[in-house]
Write a protein that holds these residues in place. Structure first.
Motif, PDB file in Angstrom:
ATOM      1  N   ASP A 180       0.810  -1.223   0.000  1.00 45.91           N
ATOM      2  CA  ASP A 180       0.000   0.000   0.000  1.00 45.91           C
ATOM      3  C   ASP A 180       0.841   1.270   0.000  1.00 45.91           C
ATOM      4  O   ASP A 180       0.485   2.263  -0.654  1.00 45.91           O
ATOM      5  CB  ASP A 180      -0.937   0.012   1.219  1.00 45.91           C
ATOM      6  CG  ASP A 180      -2.086  -0.971   1.059  1.00 45.91           C
ATOM      7  OD1 ASP A 180      -2.144  -1.629  -0.001  1.00 45.91           O
ATOM      8  OD2 ASP A 180      -2.910  -1.090   1.990  1.00 45.91           O
ATOM      9  N   GLN A 181       1.958   1.273   0.732  1.00 48.95           N
ATOM     10  CA  GLN A 181       2.798   2.472   0.786  1.00 48.95           C
ATOM     11  C   GLN A 181       3.418   2.774  -0.585  1.00 48.95           C
ATOM     12  O   GLN A 181       3.573   3.932  -0.959  1.00 48.95           O
ATOM     13  CB  GLN A 181       3.904   2.295   1.838  1.00 48.95           C
ATOM     14  CG  GLN A 181       3.423   2.060   3.253  1.00 48.95           C
ATOM     15  CD  GLN A 181       2.725   3.272   3.856  1.00 48.95           C
ATOM     16  OE1 GLN A 181       2.630   4.336   3.249  1.00 48.95           O
ATOM     17  NE2 GLN A 181       2.236   3.111   5.084  1.00 48.95           N
TER      18      GLN A 181
ATOM     19  N   ARG B 185       0.771   4.200  -2.849  1.00 44.65           N
ATOM     20  CA  ARG B 185       0.603   5.619  -2.495  1.00 44.65           C
ATOM     21  C   ARG B 185       1.696   6.470  -3.124  1.00 44.65           C
ATOM     22  O   ARG B 185       1.428   7.549  -3.656  1.00 44.65           O
ATOM     23  CB  ARG B 185       0.616   5.750  -0.973  1.00 44.65           C
ATOM     24  CG  ARG B 185       0.607   7.184  -0.472  1.00 44.65           C
ATOM     25  CD  ARG B 185       0.776   7.218   1.038  1.00 44.65           C
ATOM     26  NE  ARG B 185       0.986   8.581   1.516  1.00 44.65           N
ATOM     27  CZ  ARG B 185       1.307   8.878   2.771  1.00 44.65           C
ATOM     28  NH1 ARG B 185       1.454   7.903   3.671  1.00 44.65           N
ATOM     29  NH2 ARG B 185       1.493  10.133   3.131  1.00 44.65           N
TER      30      ARG B 185
ATOM     31  N   SER C  94       1.180   6.844  -6.929  1.00 40.03           N
ATOM     32  CA  SER C  94      -0.080   7.489  -7.319  1.00 40.03           C
ATOM     33  C   SER C  94      -0.113   8.977  -6.985  1.00 40.03           C
ATOM     34  O   SER C  94      -0.906   9.718  -7.565  1.00 40.03           O
ATOM     35  CB  SER C  94      -1.269   6.782  -6.648  1.00 40.03           C
ATOM     36  OG  SER C  94      -1.179   6.880  -5.230  1.00 40.03           O
ATOM     37  N   GLU C  95       0.736   9.408  -6.073  1.00 37.26           N
ATOM     38  CA  GLU C  95       0.720  10.822  -5.687  1.00 37.26           C
ATOM     39  C   GLU C  95       1.478  11.671  -6.711  1.00 37.26           C
ATOM     40  O   GLU C  95       2.473  11.238  -7.302  1.00 37.26           O
ATOM     41  CB  GLU C  95       1.341  11.013  -4.301  1.00 37.26           C
ATOM     42  CG  GLU C  95       0.460  10.460  -3.184  1.00 37.26           C
ATOM     43  CD  GLU C  95       0.956  10.879  -1.815  1.00 37.26           C
ATOM     44  OE1 GLU C  95       2.050  11.478  -1.739  1.00 37.26           O
ATOM     45  OE2 GLU C  95       0.240  10.604  -0.827  1.00 37.26           O
TER      46      GLU C  95
ATOM     47  N   TYR D  60       5.853   5.317   5.256  1.00 38.94           N
ATOM     48  CA  TYR D  60       5.881   5.902   3.916  1.00 38.94           C
ATOM     49  C   TYR D  60       7.293   6.353   3.548  1.00 38.94           C
ATOM     50  O   TYR D  60       7.767   6.100   2.441  1.00 38.94           O
ATOM     51  CB  TYR D  60       4.903   7.074   3.849  1.00 38.94           C
ATOM     52  CG  TYR D  60       4.754   7.665   2.467  1.00 38.94           C
ATOM     53  CD1 TYR D  60       4.679   6.851   1.342  1.00 38.94           C
ATOM     54  CD2 TYR D  60       4.677   9.039   2.293  1.00 38.94           C
ATOM     55  CE1 TYR D  60       4.528   7.394   0.072  1.00 38.94           C
ATOM     56  CE2 TYR D  60       4.519   9.595   1.029  1.00 38.94           C
ATOM     57  CZ  TYR D  60       4.446   8.764  -0.072  1.00 38.94           C
ATOM     58  OH  TYR D  60       4.305   9.307  -1.326  1.00 38.94           O
TER      59      TYR D  60
END
Length: 299
Positions: A56-57, A60, A63-64, A267
């Motif tokens: 998931d990290q 993220r 996608s940012e 993250y």
């Protein structure tokens, strides 16, 4: 193994032991902490109690919108580093190798080596004092002569060149040491034979000097590719300000802000792991390419 072997080899193993312990304690053991990149890590729960969230990290990160800005800035600065800064020590070594007056060569080497011992805090501080928008000494002088001020520290267009030129000034002399050491191993008889055959300085450089440096150049370039996502946090962080952040924000400054300032450890670890994987891939790729081109490579 015999008793005689250990009696001979024990001093060697004892010499290796401090370096081995350093790598175990400060390099290998901390690698277990990379696992928090796959967790929703909480310092209060620890690694064992934090929730495992898989990739998931990394989703993220990719996608940012910040990712593409960070990637662009990092690659642009690394491209400038590879094309301009990396050859600078080679050029310095070649020029110093041509110097025949011993005292002059020694004096120039000392002058070129000295900036390496000046910290980035001092270098950036001096630049700020000279080119500060309101009170910079050079800007005040330019204004008194009727010229426009140079917004060197706040204009984004200047950031990359200031960073690059400061790197060259601080590191090119010190980096030339390795290449000078390689040149010291060249047999002077090769140059004498070339002169007798009528070879010019340029031809000697092409056919004797540069081939002698090729091995060192290739190895250092391979190692440099391993740090393609690293630019030196301290230098960039000191030069960075809100006015130039769109060109100065790189992965290292981003990790500092997300990890230490905001406490998002998972993250920031994922971003750091991404950098490390890219560096590993680059080392393996460039090393393999170097071997195909007939060079020894690193391994």
């Amino acid at each position: 193994m015999t008793h005689g072997y250990w009696r001979r080899a024990l001093p060697v193993y004892l010499m290796i032991l401090p370096g081995l312990l350093y790598f175990i304690v400060f390099k290998y053991i901390p690698m277990f902490g990379v696992s928090i990149a796959f967790m929703d890590y909480s310092p209060f729960k620890g690694i064992g109690g934090s929730e495992w969230i898989g990739w998931d990290q990394f989703r993220r990160l990719f996608s940012e919108g910040d990712f593409w800005l960070l990637l662009r800035n990092t690659l642009v600065l690394n491209l400038l580093d590879a094309l301009i800064f990396f050859p600078a020590p080679i050029l310095v070594a070649l020029l110093l190798n041509e110097a025949r007056v011993k005292w002059f060569k020694g004096a120039v080497q000392t002058i070129l080596y000295a900036p390496n011992f000046i910290s980035w805090v001092v270098i950036v501080g001096i630049t700020l004092q000279l080119f500060a928008t309101g009170s910079g000494a050079i800007n005040n002088l330019l204004e008194s002569w009727g010229y426009d001020r140079i917004e060197l520290m706040t204009d984004p267009h200047y950031f990359r060149w200031v960073w690059l030129l400061q790197n060259i000034w601080q590191g090119s002399g010190w980096g030339a040491i390795i290449f000078l050491a390689a040149l010291s191993a060249v047999d002077p008889a090769l140059y004498e034979a070339a002169e007798m055959d009528g070879a010019s300085r340029l031809r000697q450089l092409r056919h004797i000097t540069l081939p002698a440096l090729s091995g060192a150049i290739v190895i250092l370039f391979i190692l440099r590719m391993g740090h393609i996502m690293d630019l030196g946090f301290e230098h960039i962080f000191l030069l960075q300000n809100p006015m130039n952040q769109n060109v100065s924000e790189v992965f290292e400054t981003f990790i500092y802000k997300i990890g230490l300032n905001q406490g998002d450890y998972s993250y920031s670890t994922a971003v750091g792991l991404f950098k490390s994987v890219i560096g590993l891939v680059m080392v393996l790729t460039v090393n393999k390419l170097a071997k195909r081109l007939g060079q020894e490579g690193v391994f």
